[in-house]
Design a protein around this motif. Structure first.
Motif, PDB file in Angstrom:
ATOM      1  N   HIS A  70       0.800  -1.233   0.000  1.00 23.15           N
ATOM      2  CA  HIS A  70       0.000   0.000   0.000  1.00 23.15           C
ATOM      3  C   HIS A  70       0.830   1.280   0.000  1.00 23.15           C
ATOM      4  O   HIS A  70       0.293   2.367  -0.097  1.00 23.15           O
ATOM      5  CB  HIS A  70      -0.919   0.011   1.216  1.00 23.15           C
ATOM      6  CG  HIS A  70      -0.172  -0.007   2.526  1.00 23.15           C
ATOM      7  ND1 HIS A  70       0.497   1.097   3.027  1.00 23.15           N
ATOM      8  CD2 HIS A  70       0.035  -1.007   3.428  1.00 23.15           C
ATOM      9  CE1 HIS A  70       1.082   0.774   4.183  1.00 23.15           C
ATOM     10  NE2 HIS A  70       0.824  -0.493   4.451  1.00 23.15           N
ATOM     11  N   TRP A  71       2.156   1.156   0.096  1.00 26.54           N
ATOM     12  CA  TRP A  71       2.922   2.372   0.320  1.00 26.54           C
ATOM     13  C   TRP A  71       3.392   3.082  -0.933  1.00 26.54           C
ATOM     14  O   TRP A  71       4.043   4.116  -0.841  1.00 26.54           O
ATOM     15  CB  TRP A  71       4.115   2.109   1.281  1.00 26.54           C
ATOM     16  CG  TRP A  71       4.917   0.892   0.973  1.00 26.54           C
ATOM     17  CD1 TRP A  71       6.075   0.820   0.260  1.00 26.54           C
ATOM     18  CD2 TRP A  71       4.633  -0.451   1.417  1.00 26.54           C
ATOM     19  NE1 TRP A  71       6.529  -0.470   0.221  1.00 26.54           N
ATOM     20  CE2 TRP A  71       5.670  -1.272   0.916  1.00 26.54           C
ATOM     21  CE3 TRP A  71       3.624  -1.033   2.176  1.00 26.54           C
ATOM     22  CZ2 TRP A  71       5.714  -2.655   1.145  1.00 26.54           C
ATOM     23  CZ3 TRP A  71       3.666  -2.391   2.410  1.00 26.54           C
ATOM     24  CH2 TRP A  71       4.700  -3.196   1.893  1.00 26.54           C
ATOM     25  N   MET A  98       5.800  -2.899   8.986  1.00 28.74           N
ATOM     26  CA  MET A  98       5.576  -1.520   8.551  1.00 28.74           C
ATOM     27  C   MET A  98       5.497  -1.424   7.025  1.00 28.74           C
ATOM     28  O   MET A  98       4.804  -0.560   6.500  1.00 28.74           O
ATOM     29  CB  MET A  98       6.684  -0.612   9.093  1.00 28.74           C
ATOM     30  CG  MET A  98       6.648  -0.502  10.614  1.00 28.74           C
ATOM     31  SD  MET A  98       7.806   0.735  11.270  1.00 28.74           S
ATOM     32  CE  MET A  98       9.356  -0.037  10.893  1.00 28.74           C
ATOM     33  N   GLY A  99       6.242  -2.302   6.357  1.00 30.64           N
ATOM     34  CA  GLY A  99       6.204  -2.318   4.899  1.00 30.64           C
ATOM     35  C   GLY A  99       7.583  -2.117   4.310  1.00 30.64           C
ATOM     36  O   GLY A  99       8.175  -1.045   4.438  1.00 30.64           O
ATOM     37  N   ALA A 227      10.351   3.499   9.161  1.00 31.19           N
ATOM     38  CA  ALA A 227       9.243   4.275   9.736  1.00 31.19           C
ATOM     39  C   ALA A 227       9.231   5.701   9.185  1.00 31.19           C
ATOM     40  O   ALA A 227       8.169   6.268   8.910  1.00 31.19           O
ATOM     41  CB  ALA A 227       9.356   4.299  11.259  1.00 31.19           C
ATOM     42  N   ALA A 228      10.413   6.287   9.018  1.00 34.39           N
ATOM     43  CA  ALA A 228      10.495   7.660   8.513  1.00 34.39           C
ATOM     44  C   ALA A 228       9.946   7.752   7.089  1.00 34.39           C
ATOM     45  O   ALA A 228       9.206   8.678   6.750  1.00 34.39           O
ATOM     46  CB  ALA A 228      11.940   8.151   8.558  1.00 34.39           C
ATOM     47  N   HIS A 230       7.733   5.793   5.685  1.00 32.72           N
ATOM     48  CA  HIS A 230       6.279   5.643   5.733  1.00 32.72           C
ATOM     49  C   HIS A 230       5.608   6.875   6.316  1.00 32.72           C
ATOM     50  O   HIS A 230       4.510   7.256   5.895  1.00 32.72           O
ATOM     51  CB  HIS A 230       5.904   4.386   6.522  1.00 32.72           C
ATOM     52  CG  HIS A 230       6.168   3.126   5.752  1.00 32.72           C
ATOM     53  ND1 HIS A 230       5.481   2.801   4.596  1.00 32.72           N
ATOM     54  CD2 HIS A 230       7.069   2.138   5.943  1.00 32.72           C
ATOM     55  CE1 HIS A 230       5.945   1.657   4.120  1.00 32.72           C
ATOM     56  NE2 HIS A 230       6.909   1.233   4.912  1.00 32.72           N
ATOM     57  N   THR A 231       6.259   7.514   7.280  1.00 33.60           N
ATOM     58  CA  THR A 231       5.698   8.734   7.859  1.00 33.60           C
ATOM     59  C   THR A 231       5.602   9.807   6.780  1.00 33.60           C
ATOM     60  O   THR A 231       4.561  10.438   6.582  1.00 33.60           O
ATOM     61  CB  THR A 231       6.586   9.226   9.020  1.00 33.60           C
ATOM     62  OG1 THR A 231       6.555   8.249  10.056  1.00 33.60           O
ATOM     63  CG2 THR A 231       6.088  10.558   9.569  1.00 33.60           C
ATOM     64  N   ILE A 232       6.696  10.018   6.056  1.00 35.47           N
ATOM     65  CA  ILE A 232       6.719  11.042   5.018  1.00 35.47           C
ATOM     66  C   ILE A 232       5.712  10.720   3.913  1.00 35.47           C
ATOM     67  O   ILE A 232       5.042  11.616   3.381  1.00 35.47           O
ATOM     68  CB  ILE A 232       8.145  11.190   4.465  1.00 35.47           C
ATOM     69  CG1 ILE A 232       9.037  11.802   5.544  1.00 35.47           C
ATOM     70  CG2 ILE A 232       8.167  12.017   3.192  1.00 35.47           C
ATOM     71  CD1 ILE A 232      10.511  11.642   5.315  1.00 35.47           C
ATOM     72  N   GLN A 234       2.930   9.439   4.238  1.00 29.66           N
ATOM     73  CA  GLN A 234       1.556   9.661   4.690  1.00 29.66           C
ATOM     74  C   GLN A 234       1.216  11.144   4.815  1.00 29.66           C
ATOM     75  O   GLN A 234       0.067  11.515   5.039  1.00 29.66           O
ATOM     76  CB  GLN A 234       1.343   9.050   6.075  1.00 29.66           C
ATOM     77  CG  GLN A 234       1.242   7.531   6.114  1.00 29.66           C
ATOM     78  CD  GLN A 234       0.896   7.057   7.508  1.00 29.66           C
ATOM     79  OE1 GLN A 234      -0.053   7.550   8.127  1.00 29.66           O
ATOM     80  NE2 GLN A 234       1.666   6.116   8.030  1.00 29.66           N
ATOM     81  N   LEU A 235       2.212  12.001   4.711  1.00 32.61           N
ATOM     82  CA  LEU A 235       1.965  13.428   4.919  1.00 32.61           C
ATOM     83  C   LEU A 235       1.159  14.038   3.774  1.00 32.61           C
ATOM     84  O   LEU A 235       1.249  13.579   2.642  1.00 32.61           O
ATOM     85  CB  LEU A 235       3.292  14.173   5.072  1.00 32.61           C
ATOM     86  CG  LEU A 235       4.056  13.896   6.372  1.00 32.61           C
ATOM     87  CD1 LEU A 235       5.442  14.514   6.313  1.00 32.61           C
ATOM     88  CD2 LEU A 235       3.286  14.465   7.555  1.00 32.61           C
TER      89      LEU A 235
END
Lengths: 235, 235
Positions: A70-71, A98-99, A227-228, A230-232, A234-235
Motif C-alpha cells: 500500500h505504500w 511496517m512495509g 518508519a520515517a 512511511h511517515t513522510i 503519509q503526509l
C-alpha cells in the motif's frame, strides 16, 4: 480466519507441508472449512478445504484478490546484520510489518556478522507477512559485499547511505526523502561504514545522511529509516 | 570512554554497587582512569577514579555538562504491555534510543499482561540511555488503569489514541501531530482498546488516530509512533 502462505497455490492446490501440518494437526481444520492463503506475490485467496489428513491439505480456490503493497513506492533496506542475530530478526520482522520491498544484508569492512542463514530469516519474513495481513513477501537477498550493492541497486530512485562518521558532511534523511520515491537506504554495522565505503557510495551517487541526533543501534536505525519513509509518505 | 549511571553522583561520589562491580571487576579500571557518569537528570560528568577496590569505586568530578533531550518536546507513550515481555522490552529499548520522556504501561480491558516488574524494566531504560549517549532517564510509570491515564495526562499538549477499530473514525497521526508539540500517544493491547475506552478517551479530548495502513503489533505501533514524532520534528 486463519491465513497460510503457499507460493504455488494456483498451480498446486495443496498447502505446503509445514502449513498443512499446522492447519490440520494444530488448528484441527477440516473439509468444508474456509481459510485464507497468500502467495507472497500480491494475491490473497479465499479457499475451502477439500481434503485434510495427516499428510497434506488440499484446497479449492473460492476467490482471488489483489493485495498490492500500500505504500506506493519501492523501499529497499541495505543493512549490515548485527552480531546478535535476535536483533537482526527483530529488525526484519518490524520492517515487514511496517512495509518493505527488499532487504539486502550487507557485508562491510567492520561487519560483526559475516555469515547468515537466509532460509531461517525467510521464515521470519513469511510469519510477519501473514501476521500483518500482507500478501507480498519481501525479497531477502543473500549476504552481499557492500561494493557490489553500491554498484548495482536502486539507480532509478533515491539512494541514501546513513553513517555516524561526523567528518564527512551529512544531510537529514527526513528532509531529503521525496514522498513517493523509490528509495534505497544503506545502514552500516556496529562499527559504522569505513571511510572508503562511504566515499565509494558517494562517488556512486548515494546521498550521505544522518537519521537524526540520536545515536541508534544498527537494527534501530533500520527500523527508524523504514518508519520515517512511511511517515513522510503519509503526509 | 566507559559510561556509568549514578543518579546521586554529585552528593555521593561513589558509583552504585552494580556499576562499581562492573567498573572494577569486569573492566578492571583503576585509580587515575577517567570515566563518564550520567545522573539520569540531564547531566554528564567527566570523572576520575580516586579509589577502586572490590567493594566500591570512588570518583572525583572533573567536569559537568548539560545534556538535555534534543528533541525539543515532551513525548509520552502510553502502551499496553504485551503478553510476551521480550517484545515490550524491545519497544522500551528502541523508544529510549530514539528519544522518549515518559512511558506509561497501561492496563486495559483486553490487556494480555496485567502485571509488570517495573524494576527490571528500569534496568533496560538505564542501559539504553547509556548506550545511546543520553543523560536523562525516561520516567517509567507503574502499570496504570487506562481510565486513570485518560483523566490525568498531557492536558497541555496534543493527545492521541491509536486503535484498529474501523467503526470509530480516525485521522492520520502523522498529519495531526504538530512539530514541536508536547504529545501523548496511547497504544492499546493485542486485542485493541474497547469501544468504551475509545469513547472515554475521545470524550476527554484525545484525538482518534491511525498510524497508517499497515496492521502493526502493539510494540511495533509504539516504536512507529515514536519514530513518526521524531521524523516530523526533523522536517
Amino acid at each position: 480466519m486463519h491465513r497460510f502462505y503457499a507460493p504455488d497455490i494456483e498451480t498446486v492446490n495443496l498447502l505446503p507441508e509445514e502449513e498443512a501440518q499446522h492447519c490440520v494437526r494444530v488448528l484441527r481444520l477440516k473439509e468444508g472449512d474456509q481459510v485464507e492463503v497468500v502467495d507472497g506475490k500480491g494475491h490473497l485467496f479465499l479457499c475451502e478445504i477439500v481434503s485434510a489428513n495427516h499428510k497434506n491439505c488440499a484446497v479449492s480456490i473460492v476467490e482471488k484478490t489483489d493485495v498490492a503493497p500500500h505504500w506506493g513506492c519501492r523501499l529497499t533496506v541495505v543493512i549490515a546484520p548485527t552480531k546478535n542475530i535476535d536483533r537482526f530478526e527483530w529488525m526484519l520482522e518490524k520492517s515487514v510489518e511496517m512495509g518493505v520491498d527488499r532487504i539486502i544484508p550487507v557485508l562491510c569492512r567492520y561487519s560483526e556478522r559475516k555469515q547468515l542463514k537466509t532460509e531461517r530469516l525467510n521464515k521470519i519474513l513469511v510469519s510477519a507477512m501473514k501476521q500483518s495481513l500482507k500478501a507480498t513477501l519481501p525479497q531477502l537477498d543473500e549476504l552481499t559485499p557492500v561494493m557490489d550493492v553500491i554498484n548495482s541497486v536502486g539507480k532509478d530512485g533515491q539512494r541514501f547511505i546513513a553513517y555516524c562518521d561526523k567528518e564527512i558532511p551529512r544531510r537529514d534523511l527526513v528532509k531529503e526523502y521525496k514522498k513517493g520515491s523509490d528509495v534505497v537506504i544503506m545502514i552500516g554495522p556496529e562499527g559504522d561504514f569505513s571511510k572508503e565505503e562511504i566515499r565509494a557510495a558517494l562517488d556512486a551517487g548515494f546521498v550521505p545522511v544522518t537519521l537524526g541526533k540520536s545515536r541508534l543501534r544498527t537494527e534501530t536505525a533500520g527500523v527508524f529509516a523504514v518508519a520515517a519513509v512511511h511517515t513522510i509518505n503519509q503526509l
